[in-house]
Design a protein around this motif. Structure first.
Motif, short mmCIF file in Angstrom:
data_model
loop_
_atom_site.label_atom_id
_atom_site.label_comp_id
_atom_site.label_asym_id
_atom_site.label_seq_id
_atom_site.Cartn_x
_atom_site.Cartn_y
_atom_site.Cartn_z
N GLU A 223 18.01 23.86 -9.16
CA GLU A 223 17.56 23.03 -8.05
C GLU A 223 16.30 23.65 -7.42
O GLU A 223 15.34 22.93 -7.09
CB GLU A 223 18.66 22.92 -7.01
CG GLU A 223 18.30 22.08 -5.79
CD GLU A 223 19.36 22.14 -4.72
OE1 GLU A 223 19.93 21.09 -4.40
OE2 GLU A 223 19.62 23.25 -4.20
N TRP A 224 16.31 24.96 -7.23
CA TRP A 224 15.15 25.62 -6.64
C TRP A 224 13.91 25.45 -7.51
O TRP A 224 12.81 25.20 -7.01
CB TRP A 224 15.43 27.11 -6.41
CG TRP A 224 14.23 27.83 -5.85
CD1 TRP A 224 13.38 28.64 -6.52
CD2 TRP A 224 13.71 27.71 -4.53
NE1 TRP A 224 12.37 29.07 -5.70
CE2 TRP A 224 12.55 28.51 -4.47
CE3 TRP A 224 14.13 27.02 -3.39
CZ2 TRP A 224 11.79 28.64 -3.30
CZ3 TRP A 224 13.38 27.16 -2.23
CH2 TRP A 224 12.22 27.95 -2.20
N ARG A 229 8.35 22.65 -7.44
CA ARG A 229 7.28 21.76 -7.88
C ARG A 229 6.92 20.77 -6.78
O ARG A 229 5.75 20.45 -6.59
CB ARG A 229 7.70 21.04 -9.16
CG ARG A 229 7.99 21.98 -10.31
CD ARG A 229 8.32 21.24 -11.61
NE ARG A 229 8.77 22.19 -12.61
CZ ARG A 229 10.02 22.31 -13.05
NH1 ARG A 229 10.96 21.50 -12.56
NH2 ARG A 229 10.35 23.20 -13.95
N ALA A 230 7.93 20.28 -6.08
CA ALA A 230 7.66 19.36 -4.97
C ALA A 230 7.04 20.10 -3.78
O ALA A 230 6.13 19.58 -3.13
CB ALA A 230 8.94 18.66 -4.54
N LEU A 231 7.51 21.31 -3.52
CA LEU A 231 6.92 22.09 -2.43
C LEU A 231 5.44 22.33 -2.66
O LEU A 231 4.63 22.30 -1.73
CB LEU A 231 7.65 23.44 -2.30
CG LEU A 231 9.04 23.42 -1.66
CD1 LEU A 231 9.70 24.78 -1.81
CD2 LEU A 231 8.97 23.00 -0.20
N PRO A 237 2.01 18.50 2.77
CA PRO A 237 1.33 17.32 3.33
C PRO A 237 2.30 16.35 4.01
O PRO A 237 1.98 15.75 5.04
CB PRO A 237 0.66 16.68 2.10
CG PRO A 237 0.51 17.80 1.13
CD PRO A 237 1.70 18.69 1.34
N GLY A 238 3.50 16.19 3.44
CA GLY A 238 4.49 15.30 4.05
C GLY A 238 4.94 15.81 5.40
O GLY A 238 5.09 15.04 6.36
N ALA A 239 5.16 17.13 5.50
CA ALA A 239 5.57 17.72 6.78
C ALA A 239 4.47 17.56 7.82
O ALA A 239 4.74 17.30 9.00
CB ALA A 239 5.91 19.19 6.59
#
Length: 253
Positions: A223-224, A229-231, A237-239
């Protein structure tokens, strides 16, 4: 052509078009389905796919009349499954839009999809039980994972019919909509998925699929790896968008 491929925005619609055979899948149809999903997966502009059947039936399974003929479904331990794409692991979500019967191999196609939108006419079942035709397109694997072993064993051993409301209750259907609206609702659901950041959505989906068979520690490590990859691409940018005031109180971002 026994398989129809169209587009609505970023959603690819793939339809089984053999209404005269209740959308039973023969060898050439299975090959066409596999090719259509490979093309979808390779299309960077496509975010999700909807699998459906024409003429009020999702799919009645393998075409038993083609068995033993040059148009019979391929039966081999490697390569594509007898129903076509059922051994594929795609990188993007697929939604099955189920009207009428999704039985035998048609049930296996529906179970292969990530989500199932059923209309009120939907019927699921292991109808091949009565003919001695085994589940060899993932039915004995995916069905228990979707609905639990007890419900799956009931369906698999008895071959009984499961209507839309029971399918919703046991988790086989994710949504139930009025008759004739399965495709429209599935396309709408697929379009809503397209509105999300795609790297994060696909990595979370991949983590869910990868965790089967892993112990908890290995699953968390996997999972990490997907989350990293998303992080690296979308999370910061989403945050920042959230911090600027977007998407508060559940509003679309």
């Amino acid at each position: 052509m026994s398989v129809l491929v169209t587009r609505e925005g970023s959603v690819t619609l793939i339809g089984i078009d053999r209404p005269e055979r209740r959308n039973a899948v023969d060898g050439p149809t299975a090959a066409a389905l596999a090719a259509a999903f490979r093309a979808f997966d390779a299309d960077d502009a496509a975010t999700a796919a909807v699998l459906y059947g024409t003429g009020g039936t999702f799919c009645s399974g393998a075409d038993l009349k083609a068995l033993g003929t040059p148009d019979g479904n391929r039966a081999a331990a490697d390569g594509d499954g007898p129903m076509g794409p059922t051994r594929m692991r795609l990188g993007k979500p697929v939604i099955a839009a189920v009207s009428g019967h999704a039985v035998a191999g048609g049930l296996e196609l529906a179970a292969w999809a990530d989500l199932r939108v059923a209309d009120e006419t939907a019927v699921f079942g292991v109808y091949c039980r009565r003919w001695g035709v085994p589940l060899i397109d993932g039915g004995t694997v995916r069905l228990p994972r979707l609905i639990g072993q007890s419900h799956a064993m009931d369906m698999i051993l008895t071959g009984r019919s499961v209507d839309a409301q029971e399918a919703l209750r046991i988790g086989l259907a994710n949504r139930v909509v009025p008759a004739g609206q399965a495709v429209e609702a599935a396309v709408g659901l697929a379009a809503s998925l397209a509105a999300f950041p795609q790297v994060c959505l696909r990595e979370d989906r991949a983590s869910v699929l990868d965790q089967w068979g892993l112990d908890e520690a290995d699953a968390l490590a996997q999972e990490w790896a997907h989350g990293e990859r998303a992080l690296a691409t979308e999370a910061y940018p989403g945050a920042a968008r959230f911090a600027s005031g977007e998407g508060r109180h559940g509003a679309p971002a």
